[in-house]
Structures are given as C-alpha cells and as structure tokens.
Scaffold this motif. Structure first.
Motif, PDB file in Angstrom:
ATOM      1  N   GLU A  73       0.820  -1.223   0.000  1.00 45.14           N
ATOM      2  CA  GLU A  73       0.000   0.000   0.000  1.00 45.14           C
ATOM      3  C   GLU A  73       0.849   1.266   0.000  1.00 45.14           C
ATOM      4  OE1 GLU A  73       0.665  -1.267   4.279  1.00 45.14           O
ATOM      5  OE2 GLU A  73       0.151  -2.242   2.379  1.00 45.14           O
ATOM      6  N   ASP A  74       2.157   1.148   0.226  1.00 46.08           N
ATOM      7  CA  ASP A  74       3.030   2.324   0.268  1.00 46.08           C
ATOM      8  C   ASP A  74       3.541   2.744  -1.106  1.00 46.08           C
ATOM      9  OD1 ASP A  74       2.745   2.305   2.999  1.00 46.08           O
ATOM     10  OD2 ASP A  74       4.711   1.446   3.429  1.00 46.08           O
ATOM     11  N   PHE A  75       3.211   1.991  -2.156  1.00 45.83           N
ATOM     12  CA  PHE A  75       3.820   2.237  -3.466  1.00 45.83           C
ATOM     13  C   PHE A  75       2.797   2.704  -4.490  1.00 45.83           C
ATOM     14  CE2 PHE A  75       6.562  -0.675  -1.222  1.00 45.83           C
ATOM     15  CZ  PHE A  75       7.834  -0.173  -1.489  1.00 45.83           C
ATOM     16  N   ASP A  76       3.302   3.368  -5.517  1.00 47.83           N
ATOM     17  CA  ASP A  76       2.445   3.873  -6.586  1.00 47.83           C
ATOM     18  C   ASP A  76       1.956   2.761  -7.501  1.00 47.83           C
ATOM     19  OD1 ASP A  76       2.796   6.524  -5.742  1.00 47.83           O
ATOM     20  OD2 ASP A  76       4.640   6.722  -6.907  1.00 47.83           O
ATOM     21  N   GLU A  77       2.677   1.666  -7.533  1.00 50.38           N
ATOM     22  CA  GLU A  77       2.288   0.519  -8.340  1.00 50.38           C
ATOM     23  C   GLU A  77       2.972  -0.715  -7.754  1.00 50.38           C
ATOM     24  OE1 GLU A  77       0.915   0.433 -12.838  1.00 50.38           O
ATOM     25  OE2 GLU A  77       3.012   0.988 -12.609  1.00 50.38           O
ATOM     26  N   VAL A  78       2.283  -1.834  -7.805  1.00 51.36           N
ATOM     27  CA  VAL A  78       2.821  -3.081  -7.280  1.00 51.36           C
ATOM     28  C   VAL A  78       2.814  -4.102  -8.404  1.00 51.36           C
ATOM     29  CG1 VAL A  78       2.481  -4.961  -5.629  1.00 51.36           C
ATOM     30  CG2 VAL A  78       2.064  -2.600  -4.932  1.00 51.36           C
ATOM     31  N   VAL A  79       3.946  -4.769  -8.595  1.00 50.26           N
ATOM     32  CA  VAL A  79       4.097  -5.743  -9.677  1.00 50.26           C
ATOM     33  C   VAL A  79       4.428  -7.105  -9.091  1.00 50.26           C
ATOM     34  CG1 VAL A  79       5.476  -6.397 -11.697  1.00 50.26           C
ATOM     35  CG2 VAL A  79       4.911  -3.988 -11.301  1.00 50.26           C
ATOM     36  N   VAL A  80       3.780  -8.143  -9.611  1.00 54.58           N
ATOM     37  CA  VAL A  80       4.220  -9.513  -9.358  1.00 54.58           C
ATOM     38  C   VAL A  80       4.664 -10.093 -10.697  1.00 54.58           C
ATOM     39  CG1 VAL A  80       2.752  -9.876  -7.337  1.00 54.58           C
ATOM     40  CG2 VAL A  80       1.863 -10.457  -9.600  1.00 54.58           C
ATOM     41  N   CYS A  81       5.775 -10.791 -10.692  1.00 55.43           N
ATOM     42  CA  CYS A  81       6.284 -11.383 -11.932  1.00 55.43           C
ATOM     43  C   CYS A  81       7.131 -12.598 -11.587  1.00 55.43           C
ATOM     44  CB  CYS A  81       7.097 -10.369 -12.738  1.00 55.43           C
ATOM     45  SG  CYS A  81       8.646  -9.859 -11.959  1.00 55.43           S
ATOM     46  N   ASN A  82       7.475 -13.368 -12.608  1.00 53.49           N
ATOM     47  CA  ASN A  82       8.353 -14.513 -12.389  1.00 53.49           C
ATOM     48  C   ASN A  82       9.496 -14.507 -13.391  1.00 53.49           C
ATOM     49  OD1 ASN A  82       7.392 -15.700 -14.803  1.00 53.49           O
ATOM     50  ND2 ASN A  82       5.807 -16.837 -13.717  1.00 53.49           N
ATOM     51  N   ASP A  83      10.276 -15.573 -13.382  1.00 54.46           N
ATOM     52  CA  ASP A  83      11.488 -15.638 -14.206  1.00 54.46           C
ATOM     53  C   ASP A  83      11.323 -16.582 -15.390  1.00 54.46           C
ATOM     54  OD1 ASP A  83      11.399 -18.041 -12.879  1.00 54.46           O
ATOM     55  OD2 ASP A  83      13.449 -17.970 -12.126  1.00 54.46           O
ATOM     56  N   THR A  84      10.094 -16.754 -15.879  1.00 60.49           N
ATOM     57  CA  THR A  84       9.818 -17.741 -16.922  1.00 60.49           C
ATOM     58  C   THR A  84       9.881 -17.170 -18.327  1.00 60.49           C
ATOM     59  OG1 THR A  84       7.418 -17.353 -16.830  1.00 60.49           O
ATOM     60  CG2 THR A  84       8.337 -19.049 -15.352  1.00 60.49           C
ATOM     61  N   VAL A 118      -5.267 -11.404 -17.686  1.00 60.32           N
ATOM     62  CA  VAL A 118      -3.883 -10.967 -17.827  1.00 60.32           C
ATOM     63  C   VAL A 118      -2.992 -12.164 -17.545  1.00 60.32           C
ATOM     64  CG1 VAL A 118      -2.084  -9.523 -16.814  1.00 60.32           C
ATOM     65  CG2 VAL A 118      -4.341  -8.565 -17.236  1.00 60.32           C
ATOM     66  N   GLN A 119      -2.000 -12.393 -18.388  1.00 59.86           N
ATOM     67  CA  GLN A 119      -1.106 -13.531 -18.156  1.00 59.86           C
ATOM     68  C   GLN A 119      -0.221 -13.246 -16.946  1.00 59.86           C
ATOM     69  OE1 GLN A 119       0.136 -14.154 -22.500  1.00 59.86           O
ATOM     70  NE2 GLN A 119      -0.439 -16.202 -21.805  1.00 59.86           N
ATOM     71  N   SER A 120      -0.132 -14.229 -16.058  1.00 57.32           N
ATOM     72  CA  SER A 120       0.309 -13.965 -14.688  1.00 57.32           C
ATOM     73  C   SER A 120       1.813 -13.936 -14.490  1.00 57.32           C
ATOM     74  CB  SER A 120      -0.298 -15.007 -13.744  1.00 57.32           C
ATOM     75  OG  SER A 120       0.175 -16.302 -14.066  1.00 57.32           O
ATOM     76  N   PHE A 121       2.615 -14.077 -15.556  1.00 58.29           N
ATOM     77  CA  PHE A 121       4.054 -13.982 -15.341  1.00 58.29           C
ATOM     78  C   PHE A 121       4.500 -12.532 -15.171  1.00 58.29           C
ATOM     79  CE2 PHE A 121       3.097 -14.797 -19.823  1.00 58.29           C
ATOM     80  CZ  PHE A 121       3.580 -13.654 -20.437  1.00 58.29           C
ATOM     81  N   PHE A 122       3.580 -11.579 -15.387  1.00 58.01           N
ATOM     82  CA  PHE A 122       3.844 -10.174 -15.079  1.00 58.01           C
ATOM     83  C   PHE A 122       2.502  -9.473 -14.968  1.00 58.01           C
ATOM     84  CE2 PHE A 122       4.465  -5.733 -15.707  1.00 58.01           C
ATOM     85  CZ  PHE A 122       5.747  -5.429 -15.296  1.00 58.01           C
ATOM     86  N   VAL A 123       2.172  -9.000 -13.752  1.00 56.28           N
ATOM     87  CA  VAL A 123       0.929  -8.261 -13.533  1.00 56.28           C
ATOM     88  C   VAL A 123       1.238  -7.065 -12.640  1.00 56.28           C
ATOM     89  CG1 VAL A 123      -1.497  -8.370 -12.871  1.00 56.28           C
ATOM     90  CG2 VAL A 123      -0.306 -10.480 -13.539  1.00 56.28           C
ATOM     91  N   ALA A 124       0.756  -5.905 -13.037  1.00 57.36           N
ATOM     92  CA  ALA A 124       0.945  -4.676 -12.262  1.00 57.36           C
ATOM     93  C   ALA A 124      -0.405  -4.180 -11.754  1.00 57.36           C
ATOM     94  CB  ALA A 124       1.605  -3.596 -13.119  1.00 57.36           C
ATOM     95  N   PHE A 125      -0.426  -3.704 -10.514  1.00 54.37           N
ATOM     96  CA  PHE A 125      -1.663  -3.269  -9.866  1.00 54.37           C
ATOM     97  C   PHE A 125      -1.545  -1.798  -9.462  1.00 54.37           C
ATOM     98  CE2 PHE A 125      -0.729  -7.709  -8.804  1.00 54.37           C
ATOM     99  CZ  PHE A 125      -1.855  -8.356  -9.296  1.00 54.37           C
ATOM    100  N   ARG A 126      -2.572  -1.021  -9.773  1.00 55.95           N
ATOM    101  CA  ARG A 126      -2.616   0.373  -9.328  1.00 55.95           C
ATOM    102  C   ARG A 126      -2.883   0.416  -7.820  1.00 55.95           C
ATOM    103  NH1 ARG A 126      -0.512   2.030 -14.195  1.00 55.95           N
ATOM    104  NH2 ARG A 126      -2.078   2.154 -15.846  1.00 55.95           N
ATOM    105  N   PRO A 127      -2.517   1.537  -7.151  1.00 57.76           N
ATOM    106  CA  PRO A 127      -2.599   1.570  -5.684  1.00 57.76           C
ATOM    107  C   PRO A 127      -4.016   1.437  -5.133  1.00 57.76           C
ATOM    108  CG  PRO A 127      -2.034   3.737  -6.588  1.00 57.76           C
ATOM    109  CD  PRO A 127      -1.891   2.756  -7.697  1.00 57.76           C
ATOM    110  N   TRP A 128      -5.023   2.001  -5.830  1.00 52.94           N
ATOM    111  CA  TRP A 128      -6.385   1.892  -5.333  1.00 52.94           C
ATOM    112  C   TRP A 128      -6.887   0.446  -5.393  1.00 52.94           C
ATOM    113  CZ3 TRP A 128      -4.886   4.858  -9.506  1.00 52.94           C
ATOM    114  CH2 TRP A 128      -5.191   4.354 -10.785  1.00 52.94           C
ATOM    115  N   LEU A 129      -6.364  -0.338  -6.324  1.00 60.23           N
ATOM    116  CA  LEU A 129      -6.750  -1.744  -6.387  1.00 60.23           C
ATOM    117  C   LEU A 129      -6.086  -2.532  -5.264  1.00 60.23           C
ATOM    118  CD1 LEU A 129      -7.073  -3.892  -9.579  1.00 60.23           C
ATOM    119  CD2 LEU A 129      -6.030  -4.824  -7.540  1.00 60.23           C
ATOM    120  N   VAL A 130      -4.816  -2.208  -4.981  1.00 61.26           N
ATOM    121  CA  VAL A 130      -4.092  -2.911  -3.916  1.00 61.26           C
ATOM    122  C   VAL A 130      -4.820  -2.778  -2.579  1.00 61.26           C
ATOM    123  CG1 VAL A 130      -1.951  -2.918  -2.571  1.00 61.26           C
ATOM    124  CG2 VAL A 130      -1.858  -2.726  -5.064  1.00 61.26           C
TER     125      VAL A 130
END
Length: 313
Positions: A73-84, A118-130
């Motif tokens: 919640e402290d960031f402007d955008e949050v990303v989850v990704c993997n190394d695939t 959205v394909q889950s090897f890289f997904v970015a979330f806006r702060p209001w969604l987080v």
C-alpha cells in the motif's frame, strides 16, 4: 519476483531480468524456491531483498509471500512477476508506456483462453486496487494447489476474474494487430490438427472445426512477433518477451528450434546463455503431457510453411 531454478543457480537471462527490474523499481523482493548456491544467493541479495521458501504452490505462493513481507500500500504501483520469460523490452519503457493507460491492473499480455485474463508472469496493480477488498480477499483465500492446470484456472484466470467481478478493468502492454490475430488463428488450427485424433464422423469434423477457432495464448501463438524488425509498431504495443516454455516445449508444434535460432540472430545480447540454460535444465524440467502432439497428417504437411515460426518476424 518469483524465482526457481532446478540447479539452484541464477541463469544469465534471469540475472539480466533481475538487474533490469531493480533499476526500474523502488524496491525489488525476490522470493526463491530454489536451493540456491552461494553465487546465486549473493547476486539476488545484491539486487533486492531475498526471501526463501519451500517449493510448493507454484509462483502464486511466491507472490503471496512477497506481498505479505512488504507494504504494498506504500507504493504507486505493485508488480508480481516470475522468471519464466526473456525480456526483450526494457522495464522502464514498459512502465512509461503503461503509465497513462486507463486500467486498474495490467500485464505484458492478455489472453482470452478459458476466460479473459492478464497472463500472470507479469501483472501490475494500481494503488487503489491494492487497497481493495477484492485484491486482499484473493490473496487471503489462496490455498496451495498441486497441478499446473489448477494453477491456471484458480490463480491466473481466477485473479483476473476476481478483480473484474469486483468492477476493475485490465489492459495489456502488447496490442495485437489484425495480422497478428489472423496468424494466431491459423496456428491454433494447426495445433488442433495435432492434438485431436483424425476425425472420422461428421460430428468429429464439427468438433475439430470448432476447436480450431479456440482463443490462443499469445506467448505461444505469436512468439516470433517479438522478433520483428524494429520499429514494427507503436511504442507500448510490441510483444516484449519470449517465454522459456515456448522455446523448451514448442506447445503448438511451430518449430521452437527455428524460433530460438532466429532469436539468437536478432537479439543476441538478450538470448546469451538461453540455449545453454535450456540444455542444462532439460533433464530436470517437469514433463508436459499437454505438449505431446500427434504427427502431422500427410495432406497438410505443405501448409506448415504458412504457420511455422519466422513468418511474423
């Protein structure tokens, strides 16, 4: 970022990905399920905060671990990704292109297979969604699953479905052209001919015809679009990666070796070490029965030239 390597190493293409991510974000958290060697652990620790966990629950449980160990919640955008995947576009360029897109969450690519997601090897979330109940609820309800198909249905597709059901919209960095879609549909038809038994009755022909119009996975059906000569399309629309599984398993039977050679010729810096990584990890990689294809029917063999990798590049 979720990391795993059956050898306990950090492969050259993953090192480049980690360094590029670290340079583009304020904080990088790497969650590894590998039995890391000292060199790999030191490298990841230099570029971010390294967390380790037992290898269960696939990448989504690494995502969950990283989120719970941070303050998203402290960031402007949050990303989850993997190394695939092997990135072919810098993360700074990707973030810049997506900054103005009207979306609540976004990825590098989206797919219509199973359900729009959205394909889950890289997904970015806006702060209001987080901060939303839908986002917190998805991760809070998560429980381990033991097979890849369930991960796709419950986690990858489930994430997008949960968020869109909550009223949120998604977008993707890569935008398909009409030519891309036409090529992808031909390739799905080719794939269908190789995964179903030869039809003998009218009903079987109708079923095959219907399946040949299935939605596609752009990471497979359009992999060579990433290698088209620059500039093939506007910024923010180029396919920005090659998936390791596409190169390893050739899921649609389109010529992964041909794709790899083309990638090495067109993007030698990004592909350095990838062939060696594929060879070294092949004996240690899980079998994928869903990529076992039937031989090409004799009558359609001349059509391969219309669908094989390299036609879009």
């Amino acid at each position: 970022m979720a990391h795993w390597d059956p050898r306990g190493q950090v492969a050259p293409h993953v090192r480049r990905q980690v360094a590029s991510l670290a340079a583009a974000v304020d904080e990088l958290v790497v969650v590894s399920t590998a039995d890391l060697d000292d060199d790999g652990a030191a490298f990841l620790g230099r570029h971010g905060r390294l967390l380790r966990r037992t290898n269960y629950g696939y990448d989504f449980f690494s995502y969950k671990t990283g989120l719970e160990a941070s303050r998203p919640e402290d960031f402007d955008e949050v990303v989850v990704c993997n190394d695939t995947y092997v990135p072919l576009v810098g993360y700074g360029e990707v973030f810049e292109a997506m900054a103005g897109r009207p979306a609540d969450f976004w990825g590098l690519t989206a797919s219509q297979r199973v359900h729009p997601h959205v394909q889950s090897f890289f997904v970015a979330f806006r702060p209001w969604l987080v901060g939303s109940q839908a986002f917190r609820g998805f991760w809070g309800r998560m429980s381990p699953v033991s097979d890849r198909a369930s991960v796709i249905a419950e986690y990858e597709v489930g994430l997008s479905r949960t968020l869109t059901d909550g009223g949120f919209r998604f977008a993707s960095y890569y935008t398909e052209t009409d030519a891309d879609r036409a090529l992808a549909q031909r390739r799905v038809a080719w794939w269908t001919l190789h995964r179903l038994p030869p039809p003998r009755r009218r009903r079987e022909w109708e079923f095959l015809k219907a399946r040949s119009k299935d939605p596609w996975n752009p990471a497979i059906a359009l992999a060579d679009v990433a290698l088209a000569p620059s500039p093939p399309r506007p910024a923010g629309a180029r396919l920005p990666y090659l998936k390791i599984d596409t190169l390893r398993y050739d899921p649609y039977g389109l010529g992964a070796e041909r794709l790899l050679r083309l990638a090495e010729r067109r993007r030698p810096e990004e592909l350095a070490g990838v062939r060696e990584y594929l060879a070294a990890t092949a004996p240690l990689s899980a079998a994928r029965p869903d990529t076992d294809l039937r031989p090409t029917p004799v009558g359609v063999r001349p059509l391969r030239r219309l669908v094989e990798y390299g036609r879009a590049a």
